[in-house]
Design an enzyme around this catalytic site. Structure first.
Site, PDB file in Angstrom:
ATOM      1  N   THR A  75     -68.439  -9.547 -43.285  1.00 48.79           N
ATOM      2  CA  THR A  75     -67.440  -9.838 -42.255  1.00 48.79           C
ATOM      3  C   THR A  75     -68.175 -10.285 -40.987  1.00 48.79           C
ATOM      4  O   THR A  75     -69.343  -9.952 -40.793  1.00 48.79           O
ATOM      5  CB  THR A  75     -66.559  -8.607 -41.976  1.00 48.79           C
ATOM      6  OG1 THR A  75     -67.387  -7.528 -41.579  1.00 48.79           O
ATOM      7  CG2 THR A  75     -65.752  -8.214 -43.217  1.00 48.79           C
ATOM      8  N   GLY A  77     -68.303  -9.667 -37.546  1.00 51.09           N
ATOM      9  CA  GLY A  77     -68.969  -8.730 -36.631  1.00 51.09           C
ATOM     10  C   GLY A  77     -70.084  -7.955 -37.310  1.00 51.09           C
ATOM     11  O   GLY A  77     -71.133  -7.688 -36.712  1.00 51.09           O
ATOM     12  N   CYS A  78     -69.867  -7.611 -38.555  1.00 54.18           N
ATOM     13  CA  CYS A  78     -70.868  -6.857 -39.308  1.00 54.18           C
ATOM     14  C   CYS A  78     -72.088  -7.721 -39.611  1.00 54.18           C
ATOM     15  O   CYS A  78     -73.223  -7.256 -39.550  1.00 54.18           O
ATOM     16  CB  CYS A  78     -70.264  -6.337 -40.610  1.00 54.18           C
ATOM     17  SG  CYS A  78     -68.799  -5.310 -40.382  1.00 54.18           S
ATOM     18  N   SER A  79     -71.862  -8.988 -39.932  1.00 52.89           N
ATOM     19  CA  SER A  79     -72.950  -9.892 -40.330  1.00 52.89           C
ATOM     20  C   SER A  79     -73.671 -10.533 -39.152  1.00 52.89           C
ATOM     21  O   SER A  79     -74.855 -10.850 -39.250  1.00 52.89           O
ATOM     22  CB  SER A  79     -72.401 -11.005 -41.231  1.00 52.89           C
ATOM     23  OG  SER A  79     -71.991 -10.469 -42.472  1.00 52.89           O
TER      24      SER A  79
END
Length: 189
Positions: A75, A77-79
């Site tokens: 996703t 923000g996570c990546s």
């Protein structure tokens, strides 16, 4: 013919509901969210494949571990922010006495392995999958995110010392990027 009578149907329905409620009641444990000072719940996570179980209590026994959880692998923000921050700060955290850095997500182990490979986490961060969310549910740090498939983890980080929570940072809205970032972790000596 007598089975279609409303009073019998209500009786059967009431009996079924009671049995179901008892079965659920005996298997579910009401929990408050995990907090500083609590021991981690016993749970198996998975690394690289369903055949490679990792018991979180065994992994954290006798050492300091930084664990962070994300709503979903790959996703934005996570990546773009969350995982890369931990990759960049891995050596610094380990120089401060952290034995392991663990990323957890409610995903399957193949997805977590592929995501870790894309971000060069090998030797820095262990990418652990919580496929059915059992660990996240036991922590009471889950959230419902229908666009990501339903039940997911809130975004959080924690410092664990010998299977006990020493620091806990849960994003106020469950998904933002502030207090759970790698540069916010405070390692006690």
């Amino acid at each position: 013919m007598f089975l279609t009578r409303p009073s019998i149907i209500r009786g059967i329905t009431a009996f079924t509901n009671q049995v179901s409620a008892r079965a659920l009641h005996s298997t579910q444990i009401a929990m408050a969210p995990i907090k500083v000072g609590d021991k981690l719940p016993v749970a198996d996570l998975f690394e690289d494949s369903p055949a490679n179980k990792v018991n979180i209590c065994e992994l954290t026994a006798g050492k300091k571990v930084v664990l962070f959880a994300v709503p979903g692998a790959f996703t934005p923000g996570c990546s773009k922010t969350h995982l890369p921050g931990y990759v960049q700060n891995a050596d610094k955290l380990k120089s401060e006495g952290v034995g392991e850095i663990v990323c957890v997500s409610v995903n399957d182990p193949y997805v977590m392995a592929a995501w870790g490979a894309q971000h060069n986490t090998k030797g820095k961060i262990r990418m652990l999958a919580d496929p059915n969310g059992a660990f996240i549910k036991a922590l009471d740090l889950g959230t419902n995110l229908p666009p990501l498939g339903g039940f997911r983890s809130k975004r959080f980080s924690m410092v664990i010392n010998d299977s006990k929570v020493e620091e806990l940072n849960v994003e106020p809205d469950g998904t933002g990027l502030s207090c759970s970032l790698a540069d916010k972790i405070k390692i006690k000596k």
